[in-house]
Structure formats: structure tokens, C-alpha cells
Design an enzyme around this catalytic site. Structure first.
Site, PDB file in Angstrom:
ATOM      1  N   HIS A 120       0.811  -1.231   0.000  1.00 40.79           N
ATOM      2  CA  HIS A 120       0.000   0.000   0.000  1.00 40.79           C
ATOM      3  C   HIS A 120       0.846   1.283   0.000  1.00 40.79           C
ATOM      4  CE1 HIS A 120      -3.422   2.546   1.714  1.00 40.79           C
ATOM      5  NE2 HIS A 120      -3.988   1.912   0.715  1.00 40.79           N
ATOM      6  N   LYS A 122       2.954   4.472  -1.261  1.00 43.40           N
ATOM      7  CA  LYS A 122       2.904   5.323  -2.447  1.00 43.40           C
ATOM      8  C   LYS A 122       4.081   6.271  -2.323  1.00 43.40           C
ATOM      9  CE  LYS A 122      -1.561   5.161  -0.545  1.00 43.40           C
ATOM     10  NZ  LYS A 122      -1.941   3.931  -1.161  1.00 43.40           N
ATOM     11  N   ASP A 127      17.063   9.639  -7.202  1.00 46.95           N
ATOM     12  CA  ASP A 127      18.527   9.689  -7.042  1.00 46.95           C
ATOM     13  C   ASP A 127      18.969   9.351  -5.621  1.00 46.95           C
ATOM     14  OD1 ASP A 127      18.797  10.328  -9.696  1.00 46.95           O
ATOM     15  OD2 ASP A 127      18.914  12.490  -9.362  1.00 46.95           O
TER      16      ASP A 127
END
Lengths: 181, 181
Positions: A120, A122, A127
Site C-alpha cells: 500500500h 505510495k 537519485d
């Protein structure tokens, strides 16, 4: 100075063609986009700008990824030689409108869970230095219709644990260790 | 020194009775809990500790809130005189297992959206000073089964925009401005 930014959604609709074109061919004369949307400074355009700033790597853990604009930005980075790795959720990657197939087709490495629980997260790490995380799934519904937040952080206290979490998940979801019984 | 912490989930199951008892009656002799779960240091217990540190206010924007343990912590703060305000999503507050009814019944102010888009935030602000935000919905499924993250931040650069967002939403969802057509 380290980036410290908060983005809230819903974002006003906007055209990101100029951003993508500039990232694909820096300095090339921009062709005007025929779409009626403004090239405004919005939460979406800010998010896209941060992603397109990647020079070496982009590590993505995205539960639900169906926004074509963000998929184009990721594809562009991959074409530019940025090392893109994407982790997603097995149950959501197959849903209608998912961009995962398209990204795999473009040659981007994708791994997913094998669990009943959701992957779940996000978050994105640019870099290995800039963490982009929050409540926002990478869907047009979330961007245009939901109340959402995204934090952008360049503080190692936060970035390092997310880098470690990404590597843990990347190894755990290695297809060579799938079980089929 | 400002708190800067990252929690990852799933969390090992743990008993938070001792934490709740200590917060309800500081210094009182703890009664041992008969449940078989350990009172371990886990992501869940750390989250609960941070919430229970509230002295004056707790502002909550929680998309899906069905975890009874977290509801008990919020109720306890309300009983202790902390000003609790809770914003949630209209479509999710009615789902089976939702704790919203219980919290309203206890006298806690709750507001919700009137939109088709989701109120998808999952953040808490403790004493207008500490931001707790991430991908984690306050559900037992998310805590015990999902890959989730929570950031805990005491930096005004991040906390202030969330305070403003909370006040914006709180006013926007004022029942006196509902439309019924």
C-alpha cells in the site's frame, strides 16, 4: 538547500506536455500543445517536475498506478537512462487502466507482492536523495478528485529508512523466490 | 529535540492495554492484561504512544477508521479533555467495522465530505505541533497485513500547511453549508 515541500490535491487540471518535451530534449524549441488545458503551476506539475529531476535512479513503490501522465514521465526517465525500479500491488496492477503493463512493455523492471495484504506504499525516491511520499495513489481520480497530500523531503533521517524499505521489498518480491503452492 | 521518526507496517501484533491504562491514570499500578499478545515495542505501539502524548488538541483526517485500538486511544484523549476533531470520508464511514459511529456516540466532533471524490488523507496533528502522516489507514487490516509507512514530523515547514489544510477542510465540511439538491 534541501527541498522541503508539501503538495495538496485535488490538483487543478493542467497540461504537462511542455514539461515532458523539455525533459526529453532540453533546450529544444517547444511545440505548442493543442489541448485546451493551461500549462499552470499546479500540484501535479510540481510532482512531475520533481520526478523529472532524476538523473541516476528512480525507485517507486506505488500501490495503484493508472495515471497516463505519470507513466509517461516514468517512461521518459527510463529512456533517458535513469535506472527505474517499480514495486506495485499484485491485486491492483491488473485493474482496468493500470499503467503497469505499459511500463513493463517499455522495458522497466517491475516487481509485485504475492500476499493477500496490500503493498500500500505510495512513494518515490529520486537519485537516492529525495523522498516523495504521502496518501496519493498515482491515479487520475486521486489527482483530480480526492483530498490527498504529498511530502517532498531531502532529509536523510527520512530518506534512509525508505531506501532500506525499498531494498527489503525489492528483494522479498524477487520472482526467483515466488512460491507456487 | 524535534521528533523525526518513520514507522513501517505491517506491525507485529501487540497488546496496548498497558499504554492505554497508563494514559488513563498515570502512575496507577498496572493490571496485567489476560490477552496472550506481548506488550512489545512495535510500529503500532509507537503510533499509539505518539497519539497519547496529546495534551491540548488532536486534529484527525482519516479516510478509513475501523481499528478499535486506535479508536480507544482517541476516545481516551477526548475523555481526558483533549479537543479532538475528526474529518473522515462519507463513503467509508458507513462501512462495516467503522469506528466513526462509536466516536460520535462518545461525543467527539466528526465531519465528512459531501463529494464523490474521496477524503483520502490519513494524518493526525498532535497539539498543533506534531504531524503524523503516511499511507496508513487506521484499520486492523492495514496495521497487521499491509506494507505501509507513517512519518512523524515536528518541523513547521510541514506541520503548518497541514494545519491550514485541516482548517480548510473542517470549514468546508461544516454541516451548516451542506447542500441537499
Amino acid at each position: 538547500r534541501p527541498v522541503r515541500e508539501v503538495l495538496f490535491f485535488p490538483s487543478r487540471p493542467c497540461c504537462i506536455e511542455a514539461l515532458l518535451a523539455e525533459a526529453a530534449e532540453p533546450g529544444a524549441p517547444g511545440r505548442p500543445c493543442p489541448c485546451p488545458l493551461p500549462s499552470a503551476d499546479t500540484s501535479l506539475s510540481r510532482l512531475v517536475r520533481r520526478l523529472l529531476s532524476a538523473r541516476r535512479s528512480l525507485d517507486l513503490c506505488i500501490f495503484s498506478f493508472s495515471c497516463p501522465q505519470l507513466a509517461r514521465a516514468v517512461q521518459l526517465l527510463h529512456r533517458r537512462g535513469v535506472r527505474v525500479r517499480l514495486v506495485t500491488d499484485a491485486q491492483y496492477m491488473g485493474l482496468h487502466g493500470s499503467q503497469i503493463g505499459r511500463l513493463r512493455h517499455a522495458g522497466i523492471q517491475v516487481r509485485h507482492d504475492q500476499h493477500s495484504g496490500y503493498m500500500h506504499h505510495k512513494f518515490a525516491i529520486v537519485d537516492q536523495r529525495m523522498l516523495i511520499t504521502g496518501s496519493l495513489n498515482w491515479t487520475t481520480q486521486a489527482i483530480q478528485s480526492n483530498r490527498e497530500n504529498v511530502l517532498i523531503v531531502e532529509d536523510a533521517t527520512y530518506v534512509k529508512p525508505f531506501l532500506d524499505e525499498f531494498e527489503r521489498i525489492w528483494e522479498e518480491y524477487n520472482p526467483s523466490s515466488y512460491s507456487f503452492f
